[in-house]
Design a protein around this motif. Structure first.
Motif, PDB file in Angstrom:
ATOM      1  N   UNK A  71       0.866  -1.227   0.099  1.00  0.00           N
ATOM      2  CA  UNK A  71       0.207   0.286   0.376  1.00  0.00           C
ATOM      3  C   UNK A  71       0.744   1.323   0.167  1.00  0.00           C
ATOM      4  N   UNK A  72       1.843   1.072   1.138  1.00  0.00           N
ATOM      5  CA  UNK A  72       2.568   2.468   0.134  1.00  0.00           C
ATOM      6  C   UNK A  72       3.688   2.593  -0.014  1.00  0.00           C
ATOM      7  N   UNK A  73       3.814   1.370  -1.185  1.00  0.00           N
ATOM      8  CA  UNK A  73       4.390   1.613  -2.412  1.00  0.00           C
ATOM      9  C   UNK A  73       3.636   1.776  -3.354  1.00  0.00           C
ATOM     10  N   UNK A  74       2.208   1.512  -2.908  1.00  0.00           N
ATOM     11  CA  UNK A  74       1.615   2.139  -4.500  1.00  0.00           C
ATOM     12  C   UNK A  74       1.193   3.742  -4.183  1.00  0.00           C
ATOM     13  N   UNK A  75       1.212   3.890  -3.032  1.00  0.00           N
ATOM     14  CA  UNK A  75       0.828   5.075  -2.288  1.00  0.00           C
ATOM     15  C   UNK A  75       2.243   6.573  -3.393  1.00  0.00           C
ATOM     16  N   UNK A  76       3.620   5.752  -2.972  1.00  0.00           N
ATOM     17  CA  UNK A  76       4.989   6.666  -3.742  1.00  0.00           C
ATOM     18  C   UNK A  76       4.882   6.586  -4.875  1.00  0.00           C
ATOM     19  N   UNK A  77       4.385   5.537  -5.462  1.00  0.00           N
ATOM     20  CA  UNK A  77       3.713   5.720  -7.100  1.00  0.00           C
ATOM     21  C   UNK A  77       2.600   6.914  -7.477  1.00  0.00           C
ATOM     22  N   UNK A  78       1.694   6.796  -6.494  1.00  0.00           N
ATOM     23  CA  UNK A  78       0.462   8.088  -6.484  1.00  0.00           C
ATOM     24  C   UNK A  78       0.896   9.044  -6.919  1.00  0.00           C
ATOM     25  N   UNK A  79       1.906   9.420  -6.210  1.00  0.00           N
ATOM     26  CA  UNK A  79       2.784  10.683  -5.286  1.00  0.00           C
ATOM     27  C   UNK A  79       3.666  11.031  -6.663  1.00  0.00           C
ATOM     28  N   UNK A  80       4.282   9.935  -7.353  1.00  0.00           N
ATOM     29  CA  UNK A  80       5.000  10.147  -8.328  1.00  0.00           C
ATOM     30  C   UNK A  80       4.194  10.803  -9.640  1.00  0.00           C
ATOM     31  N   UNK A  81       2.988  10.525  -9.284  1.00  0.00           N
ATOM     32  CA  UNK A  81       1.730  10.463 -10.941  1.00  0.00           C
ATOM     33  C   UNK A  81       1.839  11.163 -10.458  1.00  0.00           C
ATOM     34  N   UNK A 101      -4.956   9.864  -8.038  1.00  0.00           N
ATOM     35  CA  UNK A 101      -5.998   9.584  -7.713  1.00  0.00           C
ATOM     36  C   UNK A 101      -6.902   7.833  -7.713  1.00  0.00           C
ATOM     37  N   UNK A 102      -6.907   7.282  -8.597  1.00  0.00           N
ATOM     38  CA  UNK A 102      -6.788   5.708  -9.333  1.00  0.00           C
ATOM     39  C   UNK A 102      -6.296   5.424  -8.005  1.00  0.00           C
ATOM     40  N   UNK A 103      -4.844   5.486  -8.328  1.00  0.00           N
ATOM     41  CA  UNK A 103      -4.133   4.468  -6.919  1.00  0.00           C
ATOM     42  C   UNK A 103      -3.949   4.879  -5.936  1.00  0.00           C
ATOM     43  N   UNK A 104      -4.704   5.252  -5.687  1.00  0.00           N
ATOM     44  CA  UNK A 104      -4.704   5.857  -4.043  1.00  0.00           C
ATOM     45  C   UNK A 104      -5.976   5.403  -3.163  1.00  0.00           C
ATOM     46  N   UNK A 105      -6.739   4.257  -4.003  1.00  0.00           N
ATOM     47  CA  UNK A 105      -7.859   3.905  -3.555  1.00  0.00           C
ATOM     48  C   UNK A 105      -7.284   2.336  -3.096  1.00  0.00           C
ATOM     49  N   UNK A 106      -6.631   1.936  -3.113  1.00  0.00           N
ATOM     50  CA  UNK A 106      -6.203   0.329  -3.327  1.00  0.00           C
ATOM     51  C   UNK A 106      -4.630   0.908  -2.282  1.00  0.00           C
ATOM     52  N   UNK A 107      -4.288   1.813  -1.972  1.00  0.00           N
ATOM     53  CA  UNK A 107      -3.315   1.790  -1.245  1.00  0.00           C
ATOM     54  C   UNK A 107      -3.921   2.545  -0.250  1.00  0.00           C
ATOM     55  N   UNK A 108      -4.789   3.252  -0.123  1.00  0.00           N
ATOM     56  CA  UNK A 108      -5.243   3.575   1.557  1.00  0.00           C
ATOM     57  C   UNK A 108      -6.346   2.323   2.129  1.00  0.00           C
ATOM     58  N   UNK A 120      -9.178   4.474  14.553  1.00  0.00           N
ATOM     59  CA  UNK A 120      -9.331   5.992  13.887  1.00  0.00           C
ATOM     60  C   UNK A 120      -9.066   6.186  12.240  1.00  0.00           C
ATOM     61  N   UNK A 121      -7.627   6.043  12.537  1.00  0.00           N
ATOM     62  CA  UNK A 121      -6.849   6.188  11.260  1.00  0.00           C
ATOM     63  C   UNK A 121      -6.742   5.995  10.165  1.00  0.00           C
ATOM     64  N   UNK A 122      -7.187   4.117  10.792  1.00  0.00           N
ATOM     65  CA  UNK A 122      -7.348   3.688   9.490  1.00  0.00           C
ATOM     66  C   UNK A 122      -9.036   4.537   9.191  1.00  0.00           C
ATOM     67  N   UNK A 123      -9.990   4.698   9.305  1.00  0.00           N
ATOM     68  CA  UNK A 123     -10.969   5.425   9.113  1.00  0.00           C
ATOM     69  C   UNK A 123     -10.552   6.435   8.346  1.00  0.00           C
ATOM     70  N   UNK A 124     -10.462   6.648   8.805  1.00  0.00           N
ATOM     71  CA  UNK A 124      -9.760   8.164   8.370  1.00  0.00           C
ATOM     72  C   UNK A 124      -9.353   8.255   7.567  1.00  0.00           C
ATOM     73  N   UNK A 125      -8.118   7.156   7.268  1.00  0.00           N
ATOM     74  CA  UNK A 125      -7.766   7.290   5.966  1.00  0.00           C
ATOM     75  C   UNK A 125      -8.372   6.334   4.781  1.00  0.00           C
ATOM     76  N   UNK A 126      -8.880   5.799   5.119  1.00  0.00           N
ATOM     77  CA  UNK A 126      -9.770   5.279   3.528  1.00  0.00           C
ATOM     78  C   UNK A 126     -10.943   6.322   3.400  1.00  0.00           C
ATOM     79  N   UNK A 127     -11.371   7.529   4.693  1.00  0.00           N
ATOM     80  CA  UNK A 127     -12.818   8.395   4.902  1.00  0.00           C
ATOM     81  C   UNK A 127     -11.594   9.999   3.780  1.00  0.00           C
TER      82      UNK A 127
END
Length: 174
Positions: A71-81, A101-108, A120-127
């Protein structure tokens, strides 16, 4: 060489990387839209974020949280995009932003499996992905592109979540 001594350094890289990303992003938001200075600040923001997320992926892997690391790797890819959408001033590529933005969904979703973060942080991340999902739906159904203020607010919500991650990681150092 005392490896344990150096293991605490990753907490610093993660926490200060996320904090640096936030500060450069926040400062850039107050600069002229798509100007040279804003573009530079947003590029530095992306650099800090990618480094922090790569370190988070490494940390999660070493703790046995492989799905979280992905997930963190995919998030790094999203940031790269997001970073590539800023190829030059006055030429923001919104299509690349929507792809990121598409990449953020599976990463979170995969990051919610990180047992080191409170529920609470898991829920906030999803939201925090909901506004990005909304942008994707509205953009592709109505060819709508949000203005800069709306983009800043959505990205700020996401960055507040990452600041909460940094705080949790900082608390783990010892």
């Amino acid at each position: 060489m005392n490896v344990q001594k150096y293991k605490t350094h990753i907490h610093h890289w993660i926490s200060f990387g996320i904090l640096g990303s936030f500060l450069f992003s926040l400062t850039g938001s107050f600069l002229p839209y798509q100007g040279a200075a804003q573009t530079l600040f947003f590029k530095i923001d992306g650099l800090f974020a990618i480094c922090a997320f790569a370190c988070l992926a490494t940390k999660a892997t070493s703790e046995g949280f492989d799905l979280v690391a992905a997930g963190f790797t995919v998030l790094a890819i999203a940031e790269g995009l997001f970073l590539t959408s800023l190829d030059q001033p006055d030429n923001l590529n919104d299509e690349v932003i929507f792809t990121g933005a598409f990449f953020m969904i599976p990463s979170f979703i995969s990051i919610t499996y990180y047992g080191k973060f409170p529920k609470w942080l898991h829920i906030a991340g999803i939201l925090s992905t909901v506004p990005f999902i909304g942008f994707i739906i509205v953009h592709y159904s109505n060819n709508f592109t949000p203005g800069p203020i709306l983009k800043y607010v959505v990205y700020l919500v996401y960055q507040i979540i990452t600041l909460c991650w940094a705080r949790q990681i900082w608390k783990q150092r010892k």
